[in-house]
Motif scaffolding. Structure first.
Motif, mmCIF file in Angstrom:
data_model
loop_
_atom_site.group_PDB
_atom_site.id
_atom_site.type_symbol
_atom_site.label_atom_id
_atom_site.label_comp_id
_atom_site.label_asym_id
_atom_site.label_seq_id
_atom_site.Cartn_x
_atom_site.Cartn_y
_atom_site.Cartn_z
ATOM 1 N N MET A 48 0.904 -1.321 -0.046
ATOM 2 C CA MET A 48 -0.023 -0.078 0.185
ATOM 3 C C MET A 48 0.928 1.307 -0.004
ATOM 4 S SD MET A 48 -3.142 1.157 2.657
ATOM 5 C CE MET A 48 -3.680 -0.402 2.910
ATOM 6 N N THR A 49 0.405 2.179 -0.838
ATOM 7 C CA THR A 49 1.185 3.517 -0.765
ATOM 8 C C THR A 49 0.412 4.488 0.304
ATOM 9 O OG1 THR A 49 -0.213 4.558 -2.467
ATOM 10 C CG2 THR A 49 1.501 3.114 -3.365
ATOM 11 N N LEU A 66 -4.201 3.444 -3.051
ATOM 12 C CA LEU A 66 -3.452 2.906 -3.970
ATOM 13 C C LEU A 66 -2.405 2.199 -3.538
ATOM 14 C CD1 LEU A 66 -2.745 5.979 -6.463
ATOM 15 C CD2 LEU A 66 -4.536 4.092 -6.774
ATOM 16 N N PHE A 67 -2.198 1.060 -4.343
ATOM 17 C CA PHE A 67 -1.318 -0.178 -4.030
ATOM 18 C C PHE A 67 -0.157 0.169 -5.157
ATOM 19 C CE2 PHE A 67 -4.745 -1.238 -1.607
ATOM 20 C CZ PHE A 67 -4.351 -2.055 -0.622
ATOM 21 N N VAL A 68 1.138 -0.244 -4.871
ATOM 22 C CA VAL A 68 2.043 -0.596 -5.985
ATOM 23 C C VAL A 68 1.840 -2.029 -6.397
ATOM 24 C CG1 VAL A 68 4.466 -0.600 -6.408
ATOM 25 C CG2 VAL A 68 3.588 1.108 -4.746
ATOM 26 N N GLY A 69 1.493 -2.015 -7.690
ATOM 27 C CA GLY A 69 1.237 -3.106 -8.410
ATOM 28 C C GLY A 69 2.289 -3.676 -8.771
ATOM 29 N N GLY A 70 3.633 -3.243 -8.828
ATOM 30 C CA GLY A 70 4.956 -3.984 -9.230
ATOM 31 C C GLY A 70 5.832 -2.782 -9.763
ATOM 32 N N PRO A 71 6.935 -2.913 -10.219
ATOM 33 C CA PRO A 71 8.071 -2.122 -10.516
ATOM 34 C C PRO A 71 7.858 -1.594 -12.086
ATOM 35 C CG PRO A 71 8.960 -4.186 -10.477
ATOM 36 C CD PRO A 71 7.745 -4.329 -10.084
ATOM 37 N N VAL A 72 7.507 -2.375 -12.852
ATOM 38 C CA VAL A 72 6.766 -1.893 -14.224
ATOM 39 C C VAL A 72 5.900 -0.708 -14.406
ATOM 40 C CG1 VAL A 72 6.399 -2.620 -16.506
ATOM 41 C CG2 VAL A 72 7.367 -4.319 -15.086
ATOM 42 N N GLN A 73 6.116 0.242 -15.324
ATOM 43 C CA GLN A 73 5.117 1.248 -15.715
ATOM 44 C C GLN A 73 4.429 1.857 -14.393
ATOM 45 O OE1 GLN A 73 3.132 0.093 -19.180
ATOM 46 N NE2 GLN A 73 4.621 0.173 -20.667
ATOM 47 N N GLN A 74 4.885 2.461 -13.486
ATOM 48 C CA GLN A 74 4.364 3.123 -12.469
ATOM 49 C C GLN A 74 3.486 4.266 -12.812
ATOM 50 O OE1 GLN A 74 6.726 2.998 -9.057
ATOM 51 N NE2 GLN A 74 6.255 0.770 -8.545
ATOM 52 N N ASN A 75 3.370 4.499 -13.996
ATOM 53 C CA ASN A 75 2.562 5.542 -14.431
ATOM 54 C C ASN A 75 1.116 5.130 -14.899
ATOM 55 O OD1 ASN A 75 3.672 4.638 -16.675
ATOM 56 N ND2 ASN A 75 3.842 6.510 -17.751
ATOM 57 N N THR A 76 1.005 3.901 -14.776
ATOM 58 C CA THR A 76 -0.180 3.311 -15.157
ATOM 59 C C THR A 76 -1.072 2.784 -14.070
ATOM 60 O OG1 THR A 76 0.598 0.936 -15.336
ATOM 61 C CG2 THR A 76 0.753 2.493 -17.335
ATOM 62 N N LEU A 77 -2.630 2.772 -14.238
ATOM 63 C CA LEU A 77 -3.334 2.553 -13.100
ATOM 64 C C LEU A 77 -4.163 1.164 -13.667
ATOM 65 C CD1 LEU A 77 -4.895 3.393 -10.381
ATOM 66 C CD2 LEU A 77 -6.549 4.527 -11.851
ATOM 67 N N HIS A 78 -4.289 0.430 -12.493
ATOM 68 C CA HIS A 78 -4.816 -1.008 -12.626
ATOM 69 C C HIS A 78 -5.729 -1.293 -11.625
ATOM 70 C CE1 HIS A 78 -1.829 -1.681 -16.009
ATOM 71 N NE2 HIS A 78 -1.091 -1.260 -15.141
ATOM 72 N N PHE A 79 -6.891 -2.094 -11.733
ATOM 73 C CA PHE A 79 -7.643 -2.510 -10.752
ATOM 74 C C PHE A 79 -8.046 -3.823 -10.766
ATOM 75 C CE2 PHE A 79 -10.043 -0.051 -13.996
ATOM 76 C CZ PHE A 79 -11.173 -0.916 -14.023
ATOM 77 N N ILE A 80 -8.657 -4.309 -9.661
ATOM 78 C CA ILE A 80 -9.154 -5.535 -9.472
ATOM 79 C C ILE A 80 -10.574 -5.502 -8.808
ATOM 80 C CG2 ILE A 80 -7.254 -7.031 -9.768
ATOM 81 C CD1 ILE A 80 -7.269 -7.654 -6.713
ATOM 82 N N HIS A 81 -11.486 -6.215 -8.825
ATOM 83 C CA HIS A 81 -12.660 -6.193 -8.041
ATOM 84 C C HIS A 81 -13.649 -7.208 -8.152
ATOM 85 C CE1 HIS A 81 -15.173 -6.023 -11.819
ATOM 86 N NE2 HIS A 81 -13.881 -5.535 -12.555
ATOM 87 N N ARG A 82 -14.413 -7.402 -7.133
ATOM 88 C CA ARG A 82 -15.353 -8.527 -7.207
ATOM 89 C C ARG A 82 -16.758 -8.084 -7.404
ATOM 90 N NH1 ARG A 82 -15.142 -10.504 -0.799
ATOM 91 N NH2 ARG A 82 -15.312 -8.211 0.167
ATOM 92 N N ARG A 83 -16.997 -6.904 -8.543
ATOM 93 C CA ARG A 83 -18.491 -6.521 -8.709
ATOM 94 C C ARG A 83 -18.527 -6.248 -10.311
ATOM 95 N NH1 ARG A 83 -21.363 -4.013 -4.814
ATOM 96 N NH2 ARG A 83 -23.216 -4.178 -6.433
ATOM 97 N N PRO A 84 -18.568 -7.561 -11.164
ATOM 98 C CA PRO A 84 -18.945 -7.396 -12.531
ATOM 99 C C PRO A 84 -20.409 -6.821 -12.561
ATOM 100 C CG PRO A 84 -18.987 -9.601 -11.557
ATOM 101 C CD PRO A 84 -18.496 -9.000 -10.426
ATOM 102 N N ARG A 121 -9.983 -2.784 -5.721
ATOM 103 C CA ARG A 121 -8.552 -2.516 -5.134
ATOM 104 C C ARG A 121 -7.827 -1.771 -6.523
ATOM 105 N NH1 ARG A 121 -5.048 -6.492 -1.605
ATOM 106 N NH2 ARG A 121 -7.027 -5.967 -0.284
ATOM 107 N N PHE A 122 -6.838 -0.662 -6.311
ATOM 108 C CA PHE A 122 -6.544 0.013 -7.385
ATOM 109 C C PHE A 122 -4.826 0.074 -7.190
ATOM 110 C CE2 PHE A 122 -10.608 1.695 -7.030
ATOM 111 C CZ PHE A 122 -11.000 1.872 -8.273
ATOM 112 N N PHE A 123 -4.238 0.074 -8.352
ATOM 113 C CA PHE A 123 -2.667 -0.386 -8.143
ATOM 114 C C PHE A 123 -2.115 0.805 -9.459
ATOM 115 C CE2 PHE A 123 -4.666 -4.117 -7.633
ATOM 116 C CZ PHE A 123 -4.129 -4.851 -6.257
#
Length: 186
Positions: A48-49, A66-84, A121-123
């Protein structure tokens, strides 16, 4: 001697071996969102940031972390969820857990309060491996593989996630969960 590595699938968790030695992944748990012949895409679940989603997206009014999803392209935003049911074009990772989707719907649901941190959750950035790279790390035993469940992922405190995933695996992994961060201080 068997030199093959364990098979990784979408929805697997990669649990960093306690003394991996890579500061990007110290005591990390990475959710595999996509694994195929050309490479692997994952998101670190427990880094977590101090930054919130509303700090980086102008028309979102929330304090979702916001969480750090990893070291690659930290200028991008990604998300996972459980509400399709709220987010079209979501990609099913495993039963009850989804990746990506219609970002306009995400923004609207977050601003209305119908989508909360219990469901999304956002990364920033991601974890990525080129073809064969992750297999090499698995052969070196840098990662422990486990399956995930959406409820466990969203309901387990981030600060305890690495330990709890190992405890759930049981056996020798349960004792690994208690390894000190720095064994010299033990």
């Amino acid at each position: 001697m068997n030199t093959s590595s364990p098979t990784v699938k979408n929805g697997d968790l990669l649990i960093a071996e306690p003394f991996m030695g890579d500061t990007n992944f110290d005591r990390s748990v990475v959710l595999i969102c996509e694994h195929n012949a050309v490479g692997t895409f994952g998101l670190v679940l427990n880094q977590m940031t101090d930054v919130h989603l509303g700090d980086v997206i102008e028309d979102i009014h929330t304090d979702l972390p916001l969480f750090v999803g990893g070291p690659v392209q930290q200028n991008t935003l990604h998300f996972i969820h459980r509400r399709p049911d709220l987010i079209d074009s979501s990609i099913c990772i495993v039963d009850g857990l989804y990746w990506s989707g219609d970002f306009e719907q995400i923004k609207q649901a977050v601003n209305l309060g119908t989508l909360t941190e219990r469901d999304v959750r956002f990364f920033i950035g991601y974890s990525g491996w080129d073809e064969g790279q992750l297999d090499g790390e698995l052969r070196q035993k840098a990662w422990i593989i486990s399956r995930t469940q959406a409820d466990f992922l969203f309901d387990t405190p981030t600060t305890e996630f690495w330990r709890e995933v190992l405890k759930r695996k049981g056996g020798e992994y349960k004792s690994i969960a208690h390894y000190p961060v720095d064994p010299r201080l033990n």
